[in-house]
Design a protein around this motif. Structure first.
Motif, PDB file in Angstrom:
ATOM      1  N   SER A   1     -34.114  -4.594  -8.987  1.00 25.95           N
ATOM      2  CA  SER A   1     -33.046  -3.927 -10.248  1.00 25.95           C
ATOM      3  C   SER A   1     -33.253  -2.788 -10.845  1.00 25.95           C
ATOM      4  O   SER A   1     -32.661  -2.053 -11.080  1.00 25.95           O
ATOM      5  CB  SER A   1     -33.033  -5.006 -11.391  1.00 25.95           C
ATOM      6  OG  SER A   1     -34.281  -5.156 -12.060  1.00 25.95           O
ATOM      7  N   MET A   2     -34.756  -2.476 -10.864  1.00 22.23           N
ATOM      8  CA  MET A   2     -35.216  -1.365 -11.534  1.00 22.23           C
ATOM      9  C   MET A   2     -34.717  -0.206 -10.921  1.00 22.23           C
ATOM     10  O   MET A   2     -34.456   0.933 -11.321  1.00 22.23           O
ATOM     11  CB  MET A   2     -36.487  -1.509 -11.882  1.00 22.23           C
ATOM     12  CG  MET A   2     -37.406  -0.179 -12.216  1.00 22.23           C
ATOM     13  SD  MET A   2     -36.861  -0.110 -14.313  1.00 22.23           S
ATOM     14  CE  MET A   2     -38.067  -1.213 -14.871  1.00 22.23           C
ATOM     15  N   GLU A   3     -35.052  -0.437  -9.413  1.00 22.44           N
ATOM     16  CA  GLU A   3     -34.448   0.798  -8.432  1.00 22.44           C
ATOM     17  C   GLU A   3     -33.019   1.360  -8.423  1.00 22.44           C
ATOM     18  O   GLU A   3     -32.788   2.484  -8.722  1.00 22.44           O
ATOM     19  CB  GLU A   3     -35.003   0.311  -7.109  1.00 22.44           C
ATOM     20  CG  GLU A   3     -34.934   1.382  -6.137  1.00 22.44           C
ATOM     21  CD  GLU A   3     -35.299   1.102  -4.816  1.00 22.44           C
ATOM     22  OE1 GLU A   3     -34.587   0.496  -3.870  1.00 22.44           O
ATOM     23  OE2 GLU A   3     -36.469   0.944  -4.612  1.00 22.44           O
ATOM     24  N   VAL A   4     -32.182   0.034  -8.323  1.00 18.96           N
ATOM     25  CA  VAL A   4     -30.651   0.417  -8.407  1.00 18.96           C
ATOM     26  C   VAL A   4     -30.178   1.004  -9.856  1.00 18.96           C
ATOM     27  O   VAL A   4     -29.497   1.980 -10.062  1.00 18.96           O
ATOM     28  CB  VAL A   4     -30.232  -0.807  -8.239  1.00 18.96           C
ATOM     29  CG1 VAL A   4     -28.427  -0.555  -8.162  1.00 18.96           C
ATOM     30  CG2 VAL A   4     -30.227  -1.160  -6.646  1.00 18.96           C
ATOM     31  N   VAL A   5     -30.875   0.225 -11.063  1.00 15.77           N
ATOM     32  CA  VAL A   5     -30.329   0.704 -12.300  1.00 15.77           C
ATOM     33  C   VAL A   5     -30.785   2.164 -12.578  1.00 15.77           C
ATOM     34  O   VAL A   5     -30.197   2.974 -13.136  1.00 15.77           O
ATOM     35  CB  VAL A   5     -30.963  -0.213 -13.459  1.00 15.77           C
ATOM     36  CG1 VAL A   5     -30.755   0.255 -14.549  1.00 15.77           C
ATOM     37  CG2 VAL A   5     -30.242  -1.729 -13.072  1.00 15.77           C
ATOM     38  N   THR A   6     -32.030   2.438 -12.080  1.00 17.42           N
ATOM     39  CA  THR A   6     -32.506   3.791 -12.491  1.00 17.42           C
ATOM     40  C   THR A   6     -31.651   4.877 -11.781  1.00 17.42           C
ATOM     41  O   THR A   6     -31.413   5.805 -12.357  1.00 17.42           O
ATOM     42  CB  THR A   6     -34.105   3.871 -12.045  1.00 17.42           C
ATOM     43  OG1 THR A   6     -34.844   2.930 -12.911  1.00 17.42           O
ATOM     44  CG2 THR A   6     -34.786   5.451 -12.424  1.00 17.42           C
ATOM     45  N   VAL A   7     -31.526   4.723 -10.468  1.00 22.10           N
ATOM     46  CA  VAL A   7     -30.551   5.840  -9.871  1.00 22.10           C
ATOM     47  C   VAL A   7     -29.315   5.792 -10.449  1.00 22.10           C
ATOM     48  O   VAL A   7     -28.838   6.871 -10.698  1.00 22.10           O
ATOM     49  CB  VAL A   7     -30.169   5.230  -8.418  1.00 22.10           C
ATOM     50  CG1 VAL A   7     -29.223   6.024  -7.578  1.00 22.10           C
ATOM     51  CG2 VAL A   7     -31.382   5.184  -7.593  1.00 22.10           C
ATOM     52  N   ALA A   8     -28.543   4.927 -11.004  1.00 29.71           N
ATOM     53  CA  ALA A   8     -27.293   4.833 -11.823  1.00 29.71           C
ATOM     54  C   ALA A   8     -27.534   5.546 -12.967  1.00 29.71           C
ATOM     55  O   ALA A   8     -26.754   6.353 -13.484  1.00 29.71           O
ATOM     56  CB  ALA A   8     -26.642   3.481 -11.794  1.00 29.71           C
ATOM     57  N   TYR A   9     -28.603   5.123 -13.782  1.00 27.94           N
ATOM     58  CA  TYR A   9     -28.915   5.655 -15.081  1.00 27.94           C
ATOM     59  C   TYR A   9     -29.139   7.232 -15.132  1.00 27.94           C
ATOM     60  O   TYR A   9     -28.513   7.955 -15.854  1.00 27.94           O
ATOM     61  CB  TYR A   9     -29.984   5.036 -15.881  1.00 27.94           C
ATOM     62  CG  TYR A   9     -30.146   5.434 -17.079  1.00 27.94           C
ATOM     63  CD1 TYR A   9     -29.162   5.209 -18.323  1.00 27.94           C
ATOM     64  CD2 TYR A   9     -31.415   5.739 -17.682  1.00 27.94           C
ATOM     65  CE1 TYR A   9     -29.441   5.564 -19.369  1.00 27.94           C
ATOM     66  CE2 TYR A   9     -31.695   6.419 -18.895  1.00 27.94           C
ATOM     67  CZ  TYR A   9     -30.693   6.165 -19.980  1.00 27.94           C
ATOM     68  OH  TYR A   9     -30.662   6.563 -21.211  1.00 27.94           O
TER      69      TYR A   9
END
Length: 400
Positions: A232-240
């Motif tokens: 989740s950290m990977e996907v959320v950080t890309v989006a954020y």
């Protein structure tokens, strides 16, 4: 500190297989970010990107233990070479399909087909176990070194992948990762001198799973929740970072998380802590859960990077103690499969976390998505307590 690691490389062949594996380790760290950025850019959907990433990791979770069992039964070199070739071809098809006018299901199929990539980390750890039998202090340092190398690669890999995908071409990160995977895996397989021998027990009992060993299932389930943190950290950080107008910063931010983990891992490998390994494991998981919560307070990329670096200080020690536990619980004849199984739990968690994180970003926004890793780290602690806490210890003592 360096004296502890200098003793490791005094063993004949240790430096050779460690260096040979580095390109493959770097490739592994690039795959996730490369696929997410590539699919999100070319298909304009973070939900699809997260789902494709999740499907590929789920496939690895299925094939990984099987590949690990084949390695234990037939040897590392005989399995690594064909498995790497199949994985590279399928990953190349994924890069083509992402930019072609083809249905979305082809992305899922191609990424799933690339799941035969062998677990270089598990095979390297198995080599250290053979080099230092009956030397727990050196095996502890070796596990720390392996984890720190993984983290250093995960510090550089996402940065390189994000830069290639955003400045060269959306498929560039994945293409470079494929080349590195092939080069590193084949070079590692060529180091026959330190290859673990095939044990007769692995051949006589091919159907017996290490999950039947008490403690292995508990570690695997803990890793499942821990994987959800990473996915989740990977996907959320890309989006954020994209929502803030800094898409290329995603790799740097994720690299800071890995950097904190690498520093902590190198230091942790020099320590000789009192107490048992299960106690160390519980303390490390608890520290990870506590340090992950402040990420919810991030207001910009710099604050986020600082908080993730601090959170990373607990991740490597958690992984190191877990692998030490596996070494203590699983017989040598099943060690590669045992380590791959626990890693499988991590990959399933990464798969679920990537999918859930992408869904939360789509529904509630990028910043709210950080609630996913925060909650997942708390779940990891609950599972670890259920498996190795005082109540579990009392149950095992009564059973014996």
């Amino acid at each position: 500190m360096f004296q502890s690691y200098r003793r490791l490389f005094a063993a004949p062949g240790a430096l050779a297989f460690t260096v040979a594996a580095l390109p493959a380790r770097l490739a592994i760290s690039m795959f996730g970010v490369s696929v997410v950025v590539m699919v999100a850019t070319l298909r304009d959907s973070y939900a699809l990107a997260g789902s494709v990433s999740a499907a590929g990791l789920a496939a690895i979770a299925v094939t990984g233990p099987w590949i690990g069992r084949l390695v234990d039964r037939h040897g590392q070199a005989r399995v690594t070479v064909p498995a790497t070739i199949v994985s590279a071809v399928a990953a190349g098809v994924l890069a083509f399909c992402a930019g072609a006018d083809v249905p979305a299901w082809t992305l899922f199929a191609a990424y799933a087909a690339s799941s035969t990539s062998p677990n270089i980390g598990a095979m390297a750890r198995a080599r250290w176990a053979v080099l230092f039998p009956g030397r727990p202090e050196l095996r502890h340092s070796a596990n720390a070194l392996e984890q720190s190398l993984d983290e250093l690669c995960f510090m550089a890999g996402p940065v390189l992948a994000a830069l290639l995908c955003t400045t060269v071409a959306p498929q560039a990160g994945l293409i470079v990762a494929i080349a590195l995977m092939v080069a590193g895996s084949l070079a590692f397989a060529a180091q026959r001198r330190t290859q673990p021998p095939v044990h007769a027990e692995a051949t006589r009992e091919p159907g017996r799973s290490p999950l039947r060993i008490r403690g292995v299932l508990e570690i695997t389930l803990t890793f499942l929740a821990t994987g959800a943190v990473f996915g989740s950290m990977e996907v959320v950080t890309v989006a954020y970072t994209e929502s803030l107008g800094h898409p290329a910063a995603a790799g740097i931010i994720l690299g800071l998380l890995a950097g904190g983990s690498a520093v902590a891992g190198l230091l942790f490998g020099t320590l000789r802590l009192p107490g048992s390994t299960p106690v160390h494991f519980l303390i490390c998981v608890a520290a990870m859960a506590v340090l992950m919560q402040p990420v919810l307070l991030a207001t910009d990329v710099w604050v986020l990077g600082t908080l993730l670096f601090i959170a990373g200080l607990a991740t490597a020690p958690t992984m190191i103690t877990s692998m030490t536990l596996v070494h203590e619980l699983v017989p040598q004849s099943r060690l590669t499969e045992g380590m791959t199984l626990t890693t499988t739990g991590l990959l399933i968690g990464i798969s679920a976390g990537a999918s859930i994180g992408g869904w939360v970003v789509e529904v509630a926004g990028a910043h709210t998505g950080y609630a996913t890793p925060a909650i997942a780290s708390g779940l990891a602690l609950l599972v670890a307590l259920a498996g190795f806490g005082p109540a579990a210890f009392n149950r095992r003592r009564q059973a014996t």
